[in-house]
Design a protein around this motif. Structure first.
Motif, PDB file in Angstrom:
ATOM      1  N   LEU A 398       0.587  -1.788  -0.194  1.00 14.25           N
ATOM      2  CA  LEU A 398       0.461   0.032   0.300  1.00 14.25           C
ATOM      3  C   LEU A 398       0.820   1.422   0.025  1.00 14.25           C
ATOM      4  O   LEU A 398       0.883   2.079  -0.831  1.00 14.25           O
ATOM      5  CB  LEU A 398      -1.240  -0.002   1.327  1.00 14.25           C
ATOM      6  CG  LEU A 398      -1.774   1.124   1.174  1.00 14.25           C
ATOM      7  CD1 LEU A 398      -2.581   1.398  -0.302  1.00 14.25           C
ATOM      8  CD2 LEU A 398      -2.670   1.000   2.263  1.00 14.25           C
ATOM      9  N   ALA A 399       1.468   1.220   0.680  1.00 11.89           N
ATOM     10  CA  ALA A 399       3.183   2.620   0.558  1.00 11.89           C
ATOM     11  C   ALA A 399       3.169   2.728  -1.001  1.00 11.89           C
ATOM     12  O   ALA A 399       3.758   3.995  -1.222  1.00 11.89           O
ATOM     13  CB  ALA A 399       3.527   1.656   1.903  1.00 11.89           C
ATOM     14  N   ASN A 400       3.794   1.645  -1.045  1.00  9.40           N
ATOM     15  CA  ASN A 400       4.598   1.706  -2.858  1.00  9.40           C
ATOM     16  C   ASN A 400       3.667   2.037  -3.853  1.00  9.40           C
ATOM     17  O   ASN A 400       2.963   3.031  -4.844  1.00  9.40           O
ATOM     18  CB  ASN A 400       5.123   0.374  -3.189  1.00  9.40           C
ATOM     19  CG  ASN A 400       6.018   0.116  -2.029  1.00  9.40           C
ATOM     20  OD1 ASN A 400       7.138   0.456  -2.187  1.00  9.40           O
ATOM     21  ND2 ASN A 400       6.750  -1.499  -2.092  1.00  9.40           N
ATOM     22  N   ALA A 424       4.467   0.478   8.716  1.00 11.67           N
ATOM     23  CA  ALA A 424       5.356   0.676   7.699  1.00 11.67           C
ATOM     24  C   ALA A 424       5.309   1.461   6.561  1.00 11.67           C
ATOM     25  O   ALA A 424       5.733   2.072   6.085  1.00 11.67           O
ATOM     26  CB  ALA A 424       5.294  -1.028   6.948  1.00 11.67           C
ATOM     27  N   ILE A 425       3.862   1.730   6.825  1.00 15.93           N
ATOM     28  CA  ILE A 425       2.944   3.081   5.884  1.00 15.93           C
ATOM     29  C   ILE A 425       4.179   4.551   6.460  1.00 15.93           C
ATOM     30  O   ILE A 425       4.532   4.839   5.222  1.00 15.93           O
ATOM     31  CB  ILE A 425       2.123   3.219   6.013  1.00 15.93           C
ATOM     32  CG1 ILE A 425       1.079   1.346   5.280  1.00 15.93           C
ATOM     33  CG2 ILE A 425       1.189   4.150   4.897  1.00 15.93           C
ATOM     34  CD1 ILE A 425      -0.605   1.080   5.231  1.00 15.93           C
ATOM     35  N   PRO A 426       3.758   4.712   7.417  1.00 14.18           N
ATOM     36  CA  PRO A 426       4.233   6.255   7.421  1.00 14.18           C
ATOM     37  C   PRO A 426       6.183   6.347   7.679  1.00 14.18           C
ATOM     38  O   PRO A 426       6.549   6.720   6.763  1.00 14.18           O
ATOM     39  CB  PRO A 426       3.810   6.826   9.103  1.00 14.18           C
ATOM     40  CG  PRO A 426       3.596   5.435   9.893  1.00 14.18           C
ATOM     41  CD  PRO A 426       3.784   4.509   8.923  1.00 14.18           C
ATOM     42  N   PHE A 427       5.859   4.836   7.847  1.00 16.11           N
ATOM     43  CA  PHE A 427       7.592   5.441   7.422  1.00 16.11           C
ATOM     44  C   PHE A 427       8.423   5.268   5.892  1.00 16.11           C
ATOM     45  O   PHE A 427       9.395   5.503   5.402  1.00 16.11           O
ATOM     46  CB  PHE A 427       9.295   3.128   8.036  1.00 16.11           C
ATOM     47  CG  PHE A 427       9.922   3.197   7.847  1.00 16.11           C
ATOM     48  CD1 PHE A 427      10.918   3.653   8.086  1.00 16.11           C
ATOM     49  CD2 PHE A 427      10.200   2.144   6.547  1.00 16.11           C
ATOM     50  CE1 PHE A 427      11.865   3.912   7.569  1.00 16.11           C
ATOM     51  CE2 PHE A 427      11.013   2.084   6.332  1.00 16.11           C
ATOM     52  CZ  PHE A 427      12.211   2.625   7.020  1.00 16.11           C
ATOM     53  N   MET A 428       7.418   4.562   5.186  1.00 14.67           N
ATOM     54  CA  MET A 428       7.779   4.263   3.965  1.00 14.67           C
ATOM     55  C   MET A 428       7.209   5.436   3.109  1.00 14.67           C
ATOM     56  O   MET A 428       7.802   6.133   1.169  1.00 14.67           O
ATOM     57  CB  MET A 428       7.538   3.205   3.198  1.00 14.67           C
ATOM     58  CG  MET A 428       7.796   1.058   3.979  1.00 14.67           C
ATOM     59  SD  MET A 428       7.547   0.000   2.905  1.00 14.67           S
ATOM     60  CE  MET A 428       7.966   0.304   0.912  1.00 14.67           C
TER      61      MET A 428
END
Length: 639
Positions: A398-400, A424-428
């Protein structure tokens, strides 16, 4: 390492927390201990900060330090074992660390536990050298290395128990390979090692005294002393956990897929047999050899972190037994090969010339077989969907997706829950979303620019469109799948809704259904094993009732495949559509095996979900049969 950062797929939220803290370090937030996510020692986070500074916020950047540390642990294991048992045992122990699944997996995921075995190997090697030389400087360096291990992983806190037990044992049984000056050697060494340890650990100790609950709170939450964990039977839980912990080497390992191929023991069948043989060798030598007493003490004490907590055996909490545990199969393998060589010598008079080559061939073959076991078990594990769920691969995907569309000019409208609940989303994310939506907020209207709405799909996200003026072109699709540890089935993590200005080129209407529902156009794309159907829809007034789409793939007039359901992977039913908007729907239809493609035909229509009755087609540029549009096949002429 091949596919490092992608196998296993995803980035578990514990790994992503290291990334977030590392980003904080790069922003100047230097800490001696990181309290987020139940608290974490700092060494690994600083290594990740260096990696992110070079590679950016990616799974590879979080996991690369683990790979480097894991690789360095192999020669460190050789050096440690050589100090204890000699060069041959050292080479075998290092090779076993290189081919055993547990340390291999630790080197491919971003958990700080991987740093402790390196410091254990270095610390033990330095302590042995200090013991032999008796030099103060050597003792100070060994103690400092021990102190630095407290900055790696919480299991390091049990190492003092090993040394206390070991010293008491030596003082009681003085006949063990130590000579008459054992008390003096121990006292002098202990003093100077304590000096080195104190200097190294002092900053963390000072922080701990001022933040006791932060540093020590996690251990209490998973302890078997908790009634909710021991279920009122503390002795039974303790005995059961002890058996499980010692059995993890040869019988049954960690069940948690983030730590291990579920239930796989530490050693494969070949090395498990060597481990048992090595254990016998060490126990027999313990009567007269300090090294044997030490490694037995080490393994017994360093299993306590998993014995005294839930989820035994837990390969992260038990990581303190690495790399010492590799010594046992090394000694067992050496012993077994030695017996085999002596048997061959009795049968072959000219054996002496062949002995080195034959020994090497046997050992390399055994280790190669062990490496084959590891590859056999790890390759399908690292590629499986269940492993991806365990490592929250959906959040990475989703982040990608967000990064890709953001780079293509889409304004990102993101529900704030994804930043707080999926680390992982705010990190990526390469940049902060333009708009963060809280519960109940409407979308800020900017109809002239494309936008990506990332919404929780299990609520009525369409209400957020209230402030967005029609008409627009809107395409909804389900985001990547995720599955929690206790979820019976995977589910879509998000609804991805692309909102774009309505194209001026859409003027004609391919078909008109009863109720002012219009098919504006369609396209069928052949993708090898499946056909992708893309349709464009519009309504002139709200749809009454529960009307949905049906798509059939016909083979010689018989339905071979059905792909029925609401638009946008089921996220956007007709009853929620807004008048004037262009609704884009895409759905893939897998082609049945062993079917003549020339006989295939696709049909499309609408029906009432409650009554099952098809919605009448009032006008169409396509052939109509039984209130279904005959769309044809890929490449067939359109209306």
């Amino acid at each position: 390492m091949p596919a490092l950062g992608a196998a296993p797929p995803g980035l578990y939220h514990d790994e992503a927390f290291y990334g977030l803290d590392a980003q904080g370090v790069l922003s100047g937030n230097w800490q001696i201990y990181f309290p987020a996510n139940h608290g974490r020692e700092p060494l690994f986070i600083y290594l990740v900060a260096v990696s992110i500074g070079l590679l950016g916020p990616t799974p590879l950047a979080v996991r690369l330090p683990a790979a480097v540390i894991g690789a360095l642990t192999i020669p460190a294991t050789y050096w440690m074992t050589r100090q204890l048992w000699g060069r041959r045992a050292g080479l075998l122990a290092a090779a076993i660390m290189a081919v055993t699944l547990w340390p291999v997996h630790l080197s491919r995921v971003g958990f700080r536990a991987v740093t402790l075995p390196l410091f254990i190997a270095l610390g033990i090697g330095l302590a042995v050298r200090a013991w032999r030389s008796g030099q103060r400087r050597a003792w100070v360096v060994a103690g400092a290395c021990w102190g630095l291990s407290f900055y790696t992983y919480l299991a390091a806190r049990f190492t003092p128990l090993v040394f206390i037990f070991f010293v008491i044992f030596l003082l009681i049984f003085r006949q063990i390979e130590a000579g008459p000056f054992l008390p003096q050697r121990l006292s002098i060494g202990a003093v100077w090692a304590t000096v080195g340890f104190g200097l190294a650990v002092a900053p963390l100790a000072i922080y701990t005294l001022g933040n006791w609950d932060v540093v020590m709170g996690r251990a209490g939450g998973v302890s078997i002393l908790e009634p909710g964990i021991n279920q009122g039977d503390l002795p039974g839980t303790l005995i059961g956990n002890t058996l499980k912990a010692f059995g993890m080497f040869v019988w049954q390992g960690d069940r948690i897929p983030r730590h291990n191929v579920p239930y796989r023991p530490v050693f494969d069948p070949l090395l498990a047999a060597a481990f048992i043989a090595g254990l016998v060798v060490v126990i027999r030598q313990a009567r007269a050899r300090i090294a044997a007493v030490f490694v037995l003490s080490w393994v017994g004490v360093m299993l306590l972190p998993t014995i005294l907590s839930e989820d035994t055996p837990h390969f992260l909490r038990a990581v303190g037994v690495l790399p010492v545990a590799a010594i046992f199969p090394a000694l067992g393998l050496e012993w077994a090969v030695g017996i085999g060589m002596r048997a061959v010598a009795r049968m072959m008079p000219g054996y002496r010339r062949l002995k080195p080559a034959l020994r090497t061939t046997v050992i390399v073959g055994a280790l190669g077989l062990s490496a084959g076991f590891t590859l056999r078990d790890y390759a399908p594990y690292a590629a499986s969907a269940e492993t991806g769920y365990a490592f929250e691969a959906g959040a990475v995907e989703l982040a990608n997706d967000i990064n890709r569309l953001d780079a293509n000019g889409y304004r990102v409208l993101l529900d704030a829950m994804y930043l707080s609940e999926w680390t992982a989303i705010p990190f990526m994310l390469k940049q902060t979303p333009d708009v963060l939506l809280v519960q109940g907020a409407d979308l800020p209207a900017q109809p002239d620019s494309p936008a990506l709405l990332v919404a929780w799909p299990y609520a009525d996200w369409s209400r957020r469109l209230a402030a967005w003026p029609a008409p627009v072109q809107l395409q909804a699709q389900a985001g990547p799948l995720v599955k929690g540890d206790r979820d019976p089935q995977p589910y879509a993590l998000a609804g991805l809704v692309r909102i774009e200005p309505r194209p001026d080129s859409i003027d004609e209407r391919e078909a008109r259904f009863d109720g002012d529902i219009y098919l504006l156009g369609h396209a069928i794309e052949d993708r090898g094993g499946e056909w992708l159907l893309r349709t464009l829809w519009q309504i002139d007034q709200p749809v009454s009732g529960d009307v949905t789409l049906f798509v059939h793939l016909l083979s010689n007039g018989t339905v071979a495949v059905s792909a029925d359901g609401d638009a946008g992977d089921g996220l956007y039913p007709l009853r929620l559509w807004r008048a004037g908007d262009v609704i884009v729907d895409e759905r893939s239809i897998s082609l049945p095996a062993n079917v003549d493609r020339a006989s295939l035909l696709m049909e499309l229509g609408l029906y009432d979900r409650h009554s099952g009755a098809r919605v009448p087609i009032l006008d169409s540029a396509d052939t109509v049969s039984n209130n279904a549009l005959q769309l044809g096949a890929p490449g067939s002429p359109g209306p």
